[in-house]
Design an enzyme around this catalytic site. Structure first.
Site, PDB file in Angstrom:
ATOM      1  N   LYS A  59     -52.763-105.455  20.285  1.00  0.00           N
ATOM      2  CA  LYS A  59     -53.455-106.489  21.044  1.00  0.00           C
ATOM      3  C   LYS A  59     -53.550-106.109  22.517  1.00  0.00           C
ATOM      4  O   LYS A  59     -54.587-106.275  23.163  1.00  0.00           O
ATOM      5  CB  LYS A  59     -52.739-107.821  20.879  1.00  0.00           C
ATOM      6  CG  LYS A  59     -53.353-108.986  21.658  1.00  0.00           C
ATOM      7  CD  LYS A  59     -52.670-109.242  22.979  1.00  0.00           C
ATOM      8  CE  LYS A  59     -51.254-109.723  22.782  1.00  0.00           C
ATOM      9  NZ  LYS A  59     -50.597-110.092  24.064  1.00  0.00           N
ATOM     10  N   SER A  60     -52.461-105.576  23.067  1.00  0.00           N
ATOM     11  CA  SER A  60     -52.438-105.223  24.489  1.00  0.00           C
ATOM     12  C   SER A  60     -53.481-104.171  24.819  1.00  0.00           C
ATOM     13  O   SER A  60     -54.178-104.260  25.835  1.00  0.00           O
ATOM     14  CB  SER A  60     -51.038-104.719  24.880  1.00  0.00           C
ATOM     15  OG  SER A  60     -50.074-105.718  24.723  1.00  0.00           O
ATOM     16  N   ARG A  96     -43.952-114.515  18.008  1.00  0.00           N
ATOM     17  CA  ARG A  96     -42.706-113.749  18.007  1.00  0.00           C
ATOM     18  C   ARG A  96     -41.546-114.571  17.441  1.00  0.00           C
ATOM     19  O   ARG A  96     -40.632-114.009  16.823  1.00  0.00           O
ATOM     20  CB  ARG A  96     -42.365-113.266  19.412  1.00  0.00           C
ATOM     21  CG  ARG A  96     -43.441-112.430  20.090  1.00  0.00           C
ATOM     22  CD  ARG A  96     -43.718-111.135  19.383  1.00  0.00           C
ATOM     23  NE  ARG A  96     -44.712-110.340  20.103  1.00  0.00           N
ATOM     24  CZ  ARG A  96     -45.440-109.377  19.565  1.00  0.00           C
ATOM     25  NH1 ARG A  96     -45.292-109.063  18.287  1.00  0.00           N
ATOM     26  NH2 ARG A  96     -46.327-108.709  20.290  1.00  0.00           N
ATOM     27  N   ARG A 115     -57.209-104.883  26.898  1.00  0.00           N
ATOM     28  CA  ARG A 115     -57.469-104.084  28.100  1.00  0.00           C
ATOM     29  C   ARG A 115     -58.733-103.239  27.912  1.00  0.00           C
ATOM     30  O   ARG A 115     -59.552-103.115  28.830  1.00  0.00           O
ATOM     31  CB  ARG A 115     -56.267-103.183  28.399  1.00  0.00           C
ATOM     32  CG  ARG A 115     -55.084-103.903  29.027  1.00  0.00           C
ATOM     33  CD  ARG A 115     -53.831-103.040  28.992  1.00  0.00           C
ATOM     34  NE  ARG A 115     -52.714-103.600  29.750  1.00  0.00           N
ATOM     35  CZ  ARG A 115     -51.939-104.592  29.310  1.00  0.00           C
ATOM     36  NH1 ARG A 115     -52.173-105.127  28.120  1.00  0.00           N
ATOM     37  NH2 ARG A 115     -50.941-105.033  30.052  1.00  0.00           N
ATOM     38  N   GLY A 122     -52.221-114.995  27.014  1.00  0.00           N
ATOM     39  CA  GLY A 122     -51.928-114.720  28.413  1.00  0.00           C
ATOM     40  C   GLY A 122     -52.836-113.665  29.000  1.00  0.00           C
ATOM     41  O   GLY A 122     -53.187-113.710  30.186  1.00  0.00           O
ATOM     42  N   GLU A 151     -40.735-108.619  24.948  1.00  0.00           N
ATOM     43  CA  GLU A 151     -41.461-109.135  23.781  1.00  0.00           C
ATOM     44  C   GLU A 151     -40.743-108.820  22.475  1.00  0.00           C
ATOM     45  O   GLU A 151     -41.010-109.430  21.440  1.00  0.00           O
ATOM     46  CB  GLU A 151     -42.879-108.567  23.744  1.00  0.00           C
ATOM     47  CG  GLU A 151     -42.949-107.076  23.516  1.00  0.00           C
ATOM     48  CD  GLU A 151     -44.308-106.506  23.898  1.00  0.00           C
ATOM     49  OE1 GLU A 151     -44.967-105.961  23.010  1.00  0.00           O
ATOM     50  OE2 GLU A 151     -44.696-106.611  25.076  1.00  0.00           O
ATOM     51  N   SER A 199     -41.244-105.905  32.052  1.00  0.00           N
ATOM     52  CA  SER A 199     -42.218-105.288  31.147  1.00  0.00           C
ATOM     53  C   SER A 199     -43.046-104.201  31.831  1.00  0.00           C
ATOM     54  O   SER A 199     -44.275-104.138  31.667  1.00  0.00           O
ATOM     55  CB  SER A 199     -43.145-106.356  30.556  1.00  0.00           C
ATOM     56  OG  SER A 199     -42.403-107.367  29.916  1.00  0.00           O
ATOM     57  N   ARG A 213     -38.469-118.699  25.253  1.00  0.00           N
ATOM     58  CA  ARG A 213     -37.955-118.000  24.082  1.00  0.00           C
ATOM     59  C   ARG A 213     -36.428-117.945  24.047  1.00  0.00           C
ATOM     60  O   ARG A 213     -35.847-117.897  22.957  1.00  0.00           O
ATOM     61  CB  ARG A 213     -38.546-116.585  24.017  1.00  0.00           C
ATOM     62  CG  ARG A 213     -40.001-116.571  23.582  1.00  0.00           C
ATOM     63  CD  ARG A 213     -40.591-115.182  23.558  1.00  0.00           C
ATOM     64  NE  ARG A 213     -41.949-115.204  22.982  1.00  0.00           N
ATOM     65  CZ  ARG A 213     -42.798-114.187  23.027  1.00  0.00           C
ATOM     66  NH1 ARG A 213     -42.450-113.059  23.628  1.00  0.00           N
ATOM     67  NH2 ARG A 213     -43.999-114.286  22.470  1.00  0.00           N
ATOM     68  N   SER A 224     -45.584-109.151  34.373  1.00  0.00           N
ATOM     69  CA  SER A 224     -46.252-107.909  34.763  1.00  0.00           C
ATOM     70  C   SER A 224     -47.765-108.059  34.706  1.00  0.00           C
ATOM     71  O   SER A 224     -48.500-107.286  35.333  1.00  0.00           O
ATOM     72  CB  SER A 224     -45.820-106.770  33.837  1.00  0.00           C
ATOM     73  OG  SER A 224     -46.268-106.994  32.507  1.00  0.00           O
TER      74      SER A 224
END
Length: 418
Positions: free
Chosen positions: A21-22, A379, A26, A89, A307, A192, A338, A164
């Site tokens: 996903k990250s 998560r 991006r 996010g 994460e 992170s 969390r 971050s």
């Protein structure tokens, strides 16, 4: 309530995971502000990434998501437009710096819980760089960015100790600002950091000059953003529950296509699982993990890989020796708090857990079945199914929240027990 499958013996499996996903989000954003079309191969199709695609399409780009490989064609950035952030996010923080380049007003909102997640660092930075942002002083959703077609850019000082993503957001769009951006962090250490390293590497692949030679400072030169065709790596953080399955059952699980070199935080699973007594081998077939006879607890700083904390905490609750997880105060501001959520839910199943400001301590204790709440956090659902694999009678509330980064996770997971 979803009954988590329980293992009756060592699990042996080879799995192929969806894309990161990250990296996908991006890649989509950089492609949307590039000088020509780009292809994002093996893009992750999930709620977070489709929200990003929809946001960029609303701003004027064309994102063709009909196939496995997504084509992104830049267009004139414009408003009026509305961006639904959902629980993403990356959408809430990465898209506003691009929206500031649009000609017109772009409004942002999301799911109710997203209104509690911090974004003020990005919005204040945009104001300092010359953008017009209206959030009624909340530093949170909903807000509006009133673009004029350009942003002057320059130097900005911010505190990114809560996320971050505050830094990454500015680096991703910075080359399109008239003076680029010079981002300086002032505060507690940025969490992170691998995610910022990922951003820097991907921005450079688009031909952008970026200097990160000084600690807590990142300088992006103004200039063109070249189109790039890229293949998205598997999501290594999503590998956590699958590799944990080997750890808690004494089985062997191989995750295919694990990269030899990567900026993904999930790569830290190799070290963490080895410390817990697992055999870990990275080879041509992927990453293979074999679980131990007795799972060991760890004393570990997860600051850069927060994460992974829910999955690691679940493993520690099942370990035969005490554990202390620290450096993760920032995960109180993720999809949910969390730290408190993990302490609450693991304790409800019998775990001996102490909550600290920046982490958790866990001591060996017999666990039992019960309901594990997820707080709309994928998560947390991962933590639940890990415990459920080893403890009969665990019921997962809202397992569908895993669709944020892994479509049909529940079906995929259940198939491993057949």
């Amino acid at each position: 309530m979803w009954p988590a499958p329980g293992a009756t013996g060592p699990v042996e499996a080879v799995v192929s995971l969806p894309g990161s996903k990250s990296i996908t989000n991006r890649a989509l954003l950089l492609a949307a502000i590039a000088d020509g079309p780009s292809v994002v191969r093996r893009a992750l199709r999930s709620r977070d990434t489709t929200l990003m695609a929809a946001a960029l399409t609303g701003l004027g780009a064309t994102v063709d998501t009909t196939g496995e490989d997504w084509t992104v064609t830049p267009g004139d950035l414009r408003g009026p437009a509305h961006v639904d952030c959902g629980l993403a996010g990356t959408v809430m923080r990465f898209v506003p710096p691009v929206a500031a380049l649009a000609d017109g007003t772009v409004t942002f909102d999301g799911d109710p819980h997203m209104r509690t997640r911090p974004v003020g660092g990005v919005l204040d930075s945009l104001r300092a760089l010359g953008a017009d942002v209206d959030d009624d002083g909340r530093g949170a959703l909903p807000f509006a960015v009133r673009g004029t077609g350009a942003v002057s850019g320059g130097t900005v000082l911010l505190d990114a100790s809560s996320s971050s993503q505050f830094v990454s957001a500015l680096l991703l769009a910075g080359a399109r600002y008239e003076r680029g951006v010079d981002v300086r962090h002032d505060g507690e250490p940025v969490p992170s950091l691998p995610h910022i390293e990922m951003t820097v590497a991907m921005v450079r692949e688009h031909g952008v000059e970026i200097d990160d030679s000084e600690p807590d400072r990142w300088r992006v030169a103004p200039g063109p953003v070249a189109p790039v065709d890229r293949t998205v790596e598997p999501d290594l953080s999503n590998a956590a529950p699958f590799l944990a399955l080997a750890a808690v059952t004494g089985g062997t699980v191989t995750v295919r296509d694990w990269p030899r070199r990567t900026t993904q935080a999930g790569d830290a699973l190799r070290e963490i699982l080895a410390l817990m007594g697992c055999e870990v081998e990275l080879g041509g077939a992927g990453l293979r993990v074999t679980g131990p006879t007795a799972l060991l607890g760890i004393d570990h700083d997860l600051h850069d890989v927060g994460e992974l904390a829910p999955a690691v905490a679940a493993l520690c609750a099942l370990a035969t020796t005490p554990s202390h997880l620290r450096g993760i105060a920032h995960i109180r501001h993720h999809e949910t708090d969390r730290i408190t959520a993990l302490a609450t839910e693991l304790s409800a199943l019998g775990a001996d857990v102490s909550e600290h400001a920046d982490g958790l301590s866990l001591r060996p204790a017999p666990l039992h079945g019960g309901t594990f709440h997820t707080y709309a956090d994928h998560r947390m659902a991962h933590a639940a199914v890990i415990v459920g694999a080893a403890v009969p009678g665990v019921l997962v509330e809202d397992v569908a929240t895993t669709g944020k980064t892994f479509p049909d996770f529940a079906g995929f997971w259940s198939d491993l027990f057949r």
